[in-house]
Motif scaffolding. Structure first.
Motif, PDB file in Angstrom:
ATOM      1  N   PRO A  39      47.601  30.561  58.993  1.00  0.00           N
ATOM      2  CA  PRO A  39      46.765  30.477  57.792  1.00  0.00           C
ATOM      3  C   PRO A  39      47.597  30.595  56.513  1.00  0.00           C
ATOM      4  O   PRO A  39      48.548  31.381  56.444  1.00  0.00           O
ATOM      5  CB  PRO A  39      45.817  31.679  57.935  1.00  0.00           C
ATOM      6  N   VAL A  40      47.235  29.804  55.536  1.00  0.00           N
ATOM      7  CA  VAL A  40      47.913  29.843  54.235  1.00  0.00           C
ATOM      8  C   VAL A  40      47.130  30.762  53.306  1.00  0.00           C
ATOM      9  O   VAL A  40      45.926  30.595  53.108  1.00  0.00           O
ATOM     10  CB  VAL A  40      48.029  28.431  53.627  1.00  0.00           C
ATOM     11  N   ALA A  41      47.827  31.757  52.746  1.00  0.00           N
ATOM     12  CA  ALA A  41      47.180  32.713  51.849  1.00  0.00           C
ATOM     13  C   ALA A  41      47.082  32.137  50.443  1.00  0.00           C
ATOM     14  O   ALA A  41      48.039  31.538  49.942  1.00  0.00           O
ATOM     15  CB  ALA A  41      47.971  34.022  51.819  1.00  0.00           C
ATOM     16  N   GLY A  42      45.931  32.304  49.832  1.00  0.00           N
ATOM     17  CA  GLY A  42      45.726  31.779  48.490  1.00  0.00           C
ATOM     18  C   GLY A  42      45.561  32.874  47.464  1.00  0.00           C
ATOM     19  O   GLY A  42      44.957  33.917  47.731  1.00  0.00           O
ATOM     20  N   GLN A  43      46.140  32.658  46.292  1.00  0.00           N
ATOM     21  CA  GLN A  43      45.859  33.523  45.148  1.00  0.00           C
ATOM     22  C   GLN A  43      44.710  32.873  44.379  1.00  0.00           C
ATOM     23  O   GLN A  43      44.814  31.727  43.951  1.00  0.00           O
ATOM     24  CB  GLN A  43      47.078  33.667  44.233  1.00  0.00           C
ATOM     25  N   ALA A  44      43.625  33.606  44.260  1.00  0.00           N
ATOM     26  CA  ALA A  44      42.434  33.074  43.600  1.00  0.00           C
ATOM     27  C   ALA A  44      42.164  33.860  42.321  1.00  0.00           C
ATOM     28  O   ALA A  44      42.469  35.052  42.241  1.00  0.00           O
ATOM     29  CB  ALA A  44      41.221  33.160  44.528  1.00  0.00           C
ATOM     30  N   ALA A  45      41.600  33.181  41.331  1.00  0.00           N
ATOM     31  CA  ALA A  45      41.292  33.852  40.064  1.00  0.00           C
ATOM     32  C   ALA A  45      40.092  33.183  39.413  1.00  0.00           C
ATOM     33  O   ALA A  45      39.915  31.962  39.487  1.00  0.00           O
ATOM     34  CB  ALA A  45      42.491  33.810  39.128  1.00  0.00           C
ATOM     35  N   TYR A  46      39.285  34.018  38.778  1.00  0.00           N
ATOM     36  CA  TYR A  46      38.184  33.525  37.944  1.00  0.00           C
ATOM     37  C   TYR A  46      38.351  34.165  36.575  1.00  0.00           C
ATOM     38  O   TYR A  46      38.484  35.397  36.464  1.00  0.00           O
ATOM     39  CB  TYR A  46      36.818  33.895  38.517  1.00  0.00           C
ATOM     40  N   GLY A  47      38.368  33.333  35.525  1.00  0.00           N
ATOM     41  CA  GLY A  47      38.588  33.882  34.199  1.00  0.00           C
ATOM     42  C   GLY A  47      37.662  33.308  33.151  1.00  0.00           C
ATOM     43  O   GLY A  47      37.044  32.249  33.343  1.00  0.00           O
ATOM     44  N   VAL A  48      37.579  34.018  32.034  1.00  0.00           N
ATOM     45  CA  VAL A  48      36.747  33.607  30.903  1.00  0.00           C
ATOM     46  C   VAL A  48      37.558  33.737  29.613  1.00  0.00           C
ATOM     47  O   VAL A  48      38.150  34.797  29.341  1.00  0.00           O
ATOM     48  CB  VAL A  48      35.480  34.480  30.779  1.00  0.00           C
ATOM     49  N   VAL A  49      37.607  32.666  28.844  1.00  0.00           N
ATOM     50  CA  VAL A  49      38.058  32.740  27.457  1.00  0.00           C
ATOM     51  C   VAL A  49      36.800  32.832  26.617  1.00  0.00           C
ATOM     52  O   VAL A  49      35.910  31.972  26.728  1.00  0.00           O
ATOM     53  CB  VAL A  49      38.868  31.486  27.057  1.00  0.00           C
ATOM     54  N   GLY A  50      36.687  33.875  25.831  1.00  0.00           N
ATOM     55  CA  GLY A  50      35.446  34.034  25.074  1.00  0.00           C
ATOM     56  C   GLY A  50      35.486  35.146  24.053  1.00  0.00           C
ATOM     57  O   GLY A  50      36.543  35.717  23.745  1.00  0.00           O
ATOM     58  N   ARG A  51      34.299  35.446  23.560  1.00  0.00           N
ATOM     59  CA  ARG A  51      34.119  36.553  22.612  1.00  0.00           C
ATOM     60  C   ARG A  51      33.285  37.635  23.297  1.00  0.00           C
ATOM     61  O   ARG A  51      32.457  37.338  24.166  1.00  0.00           O
ATOM     62  CB  ARG A  51      33.436  36.059  21.333  1.00  0.00           C
ATOM     63  N   GLN A  93      31.583  48.509  33.305  1.00  0.00           N
ATOM     64  CA  GLN A  93      32.078  49.883  33.377  1.00  0.00           C
ATOM     65  C   GLN A  93      32.636  50.340  32.033  1.00  0.00           C
ATOM     66  O   GLN A  93      32.535  51.505  31.669  1.00  0.00           O
ATOM     67  CB  GLN A  93      33.176  49.979  34.450  1.00  0.00           C
ATOM     68  N   ARG A  94      33.173  49.404  31.270  1.00  0.00           N
ATOM     69  CA  ARG A  94      33.774  49.725  29.976  1.00  0.00           C
ATOM     70  C   ARG A  94      32.830  49.423  28.814  1.00  0.00           C
ATOM     71  O   ARG A  94      33.233  49.466  27.650  1.00  0.00           O
ATOM     72  CB  ARG A  94      35.097  48.970  29.830  1.00  0.00           C
ATOM     73  N   GLY A  95      31.586  49.084  29.148  1.00  0.00           N
ATOM     74  CA  GLY A  95      30.589  48.849  28.111  1.00  0.00           C
ATOM     75  C   GLY A  95      30.833  47.590  27.300  1.00  0.00           C
ATOM     76  O   GLY A  95      30.472  47.515  26.124  1.00  0.00           O
ATOM     77  N   VAL A  96      31.438  46.596  27.939  1.00  0.00           N
ATOM     78  CA  VAL A  96      31.784  45.349  27.254  1.00  0.00           C
ATOM     79  C   VAL A  96      30.897  44.223  27.769  1.00  0.00           C
ATOM     80  O   VAL A  96      30.767  44.032  28.984  1.00  0.00           O
ATOM     81  CB  VAL A  96      33.264  44.985  27.482  1.00  0.00           C
ATOM     82  N   ALA A  97      30.304  43.468  26.855  1.00  0.00           N
ATOM     83  CA  ALA A  97      29.466  42.321  27.232  1.00  0.00           C
ATOM     84  C   ALA A  97      30.100  41.036  26.714  1.00  0.00           C
ATOM     85  O   ALA A  97      30.713  41.023  25.637  1.00  0.00           O
ATOM     86  CB  ALA A  97      28.059  42.472  26.652  1.00  0.00           C
ATOM     87  N   ILE A  98      29.974  39.972  27.493  1.00  0.00           N
ATOM     88  CA  ILE A  98      30.439  38.658  27.046  1.00  0.00           C
ATOM     89  C   ILE A  98      29.377  38.073  26.117  1.00  0.00           C
ATOM     90  O   ILE A  98      28.223  37.909  26.505  1.00  0.00           O
ATOM     91  CB  ILE A  98      30.664  37.711  28.242  1.00  0.00           C
TER      92      ILE A  98
END
Length: 417
Positions: free
Chosen positions: A160-172, A243-248
Motif C-alpha cells: 500500500p502507498v501511504a498518502g499525505q492528505a490535507a484540507y485547508g481554507v484560505v479565508g477570514r 476549541q479556540r473560539g474561532v469561526a470562519i
C-alpha cells in the motif's frame, strides 16, 4: 504526424514546466502535452524554506515570507504544553503565478499541445505518443512529468502507498486563528479531540497569516495507507477552530491535497524517463517537492542535452542516461533511508509522534533543515539519524528500532469521524 522533437514532456504542472524550461535553456527541441492550457492557474499552494530558494537565487519568487516560524508539539490544555518551538529560519509561500511565469518565460520556444497522452510506445530509436485527439507525436525521448498517478511509468509493487492528505481554507475569521505575522509548520496539540479521536492517527495544523485579515489554515495527516478522508480532516479543522473560539466568516479558497509519501522508485531500466511526482521525487520525510525540482532540474537537463548531442543514441539509451542523472546511487540510498524512517513513523501513536518531532527539531538547525530538504550527503544524513536516535527517550528508541507492535498500531475507521 507532427515533426519529431528531441524531447516530449507529458504534463503541465510545476514538474513539467521546470524540466521543459531547463531543457530549453540548453537548446533542446522540446514539445509538451498537457490536458489543460499551460498557463491555467494552479489550484494548490506551494511552501518552501526561504534558504532553499536562496541556494538557487530565486527568493524573488516568494509572495509571502515569515520570520516568526513555529511549531507546537505539546498535547495542549496548559501553558507549558502550549509553548511554541521557534524554528529560527524563514519560511515562504510561492507566488504561484510568478513561479509559473518564470518557467514559461524560460520555456519560450517550447511547442505546447493541449491534449492527453493515451499510449506511449518506445522503440530502440524513437518514442511515439498517441493522444486522445487521435494525434501521434514522436520524440527521441519522452519525459513523463504528469504526476504520481501516471499510467505510463512502471514501478515495483511494494504494498500500500501511504498518502499525505490535507484540507485547508484560505479565508477570514472572527478572530485570528494564529498569532498575527506568524507561520505555523506543525501544531500537534490535540485538546480539541475526543478521547476516541485521540486513539486514531494524529493530524496537525499547518497555518499562516497572509496579511490583510486573511489566514490559511490546513489540517494535515503525515502519512496513512489509505489516506485520511477530506471529511475527517475538515471536521478536525472545525473542532480545532471551535476549541479556540474561532469561526470562519468568509471562505476565499478551499484546498484539497493528497499525494503519495512512499511511492516506490520507478523501474529505471524502462525507455521512458520521469520527473517530479512520476519519478517519486516527493520527499518521504516532508511531502515537499518544488525545492527538489529547482535543484535537480538543471543537472538532469544538462545530462540529457549532452546525451542528445550523440545522434546515435535512441530512446532506451537516452532514458538510461536520464535515470542515472536523476537517481544516482547516492540519492537512491538516501531515499531508502527516508522510506525506512517514514515506515517507522507511520506506526507511532499521537503521543509518540509529538515526542519524535519535539526531539527532531531540537537538533542543530542545519541538521534538521538538511534532513527536511534532502540536501545532506549520505554519511551526514546517517549521522543525523544516529544523533536523533541518541537524543530520543527510550520509548521513542524502541519505536524507531522495532516499529510499533501490532497491538499498539492505531485502528481507524474513517466513517466514524
Amino acid at each position: 504526424m507532427a515533426e519529431p522533437v528531441d524531447v516530449l514532456v507529458l504534463g503541465g504542472g510545476p514538474a513539467a514546466l521546470c524540466i521543459a524550461s531547463e531543457l530549453n535553456q540548453w537548446g533542446v527541441a522540446v514539445g509538451c502535452i498537457a490536458p489543460d492550457p499551460v498557463d491555467a492557474s494552479w489550484p494548490n499552494t506551494y511552501g518552501i524554506w526561504a534558504d532553499e530558494l536562496k541556494m538557487v537565487g530565486l527568493e524573488h519568487l516568494l509572495e509571502h515570507r515569515w520570520s516568526d516560524t513555529v511549531s507546537f508539539f505539546g498535547a495542549g490544555g496548559s501553558t507549558a504544553q502550549d509553548q511554541s518551538h521557534a524554528h529560527g529560519i524563514d519560511y515562504g509561500l510561492f507566488d504561484r503565478a510568478e513561479l509559473q511565469r518564470y518557467w514559461l518565460e524560460r520555456a519560450d520556444g517550447v511547442v505546447w499541445h493541449q491534449d492527453t497522452a493515451e499510449r506511449v510506445d518506445a522503440t530502440s530509436a524513437t518514442t511515439s505518443v498517441s493522444c486522445v485527439s487521435g494525434t501521434t507525436l514522436q520524440a527521441r525521448l519522452v519525459i513523463d512529468a504528469s504526476g504520481s498517478r501516471t499510467p505510463h511509468i512502471r514501478r515495483p509493487d511494494q504494498g500500500p502507498v501511504a498518502g499525505q492528505a490535507a484540507y485547508g481554507v484560505v479565508g477570514r475569521f472572527s478572530q485570528p486563528p494564529i498569532e498575527a505575522g506568524r507561520f505555523v509548520l506543525m501544531d500537534y496539540r490535540c485538546d480539541h479531540l475526543s478521547a476516541a479521536q485521540r486513539q486514531e492517527p494524529p493530524t496537525f495544523l499547518y497555518a499562516m497569516d497572509l496579511g490583510d485579515g486573511v489566514f490559511f489554515v490546513e489540517e494535515t495527516s503525515l502519512a496513512l495507507a489509505p489516506g485520511f478522508s477530506y471529511d475527517v480532516l475538515k471536521q478536525r479543522l472545525q473542532q480545532r477552530l471551535d476549541q479556540r473560539g474561532v469561526a470562519i466568516t468568509e471562505v476565499i479558497h478551499e484546498e484539497f491535497c493528497l499525494f503519495p509519501m512512499n511511492l516506490p522508485l520507478p523501474d529505471r531500466s524502462q525507455p521512458l524517463l520521469a520527473f517530479g511526482g512520476a519519478a517519486s521525487m516527493v520527499h518521504p520525510a516532508s511531502g515537499y517537492m518544488v525545492g527538489s525540482l529547482l535543484r535537480r532540474g538543471p543537472d538532469l537537463a544538462k545530462a540529457l542535452a549532452e546525451a542528445l548531442a550523440n545522434r546515435n543514441l535512441g530512446s532506451a539509451a537516452l532514458a538510461q542516461r536520464g535515470w542515472q542523472a536523476l537517481w544516482p546511487i547516492e540519492l537512491v540510498l538516501r531515499h531508502q533511508l527516508y522510506q525506512f524512517g517514514l515506515g517507522r513513523l507511520m506506526g507511532f501513536n499521537e503521543a509518540l509522534l509529538r515526542t519524535h518531532f519535539a526531539t527532531f527539531f531540537s537538533l542543530p538547525r542545519e541538521e534538521w533543515f538538511g534532513f527536511l530538504t534532502n540536501t545532506l550527503p549520505l554519511p551526514r544524513l546517517m549521522g543525523v539519524m544516529l544523533r536523533l536516535f541518541a537524543l530520543s527517550p527510550w520509548e521513542l528508541r524502541r519505536g524507531l528500532v522495532l516499529g510499533a507492535a501490532m497491538d499498539q498500531l492505531p485502528t481507524f475507521d474513517q466513517s466514524s469521524g
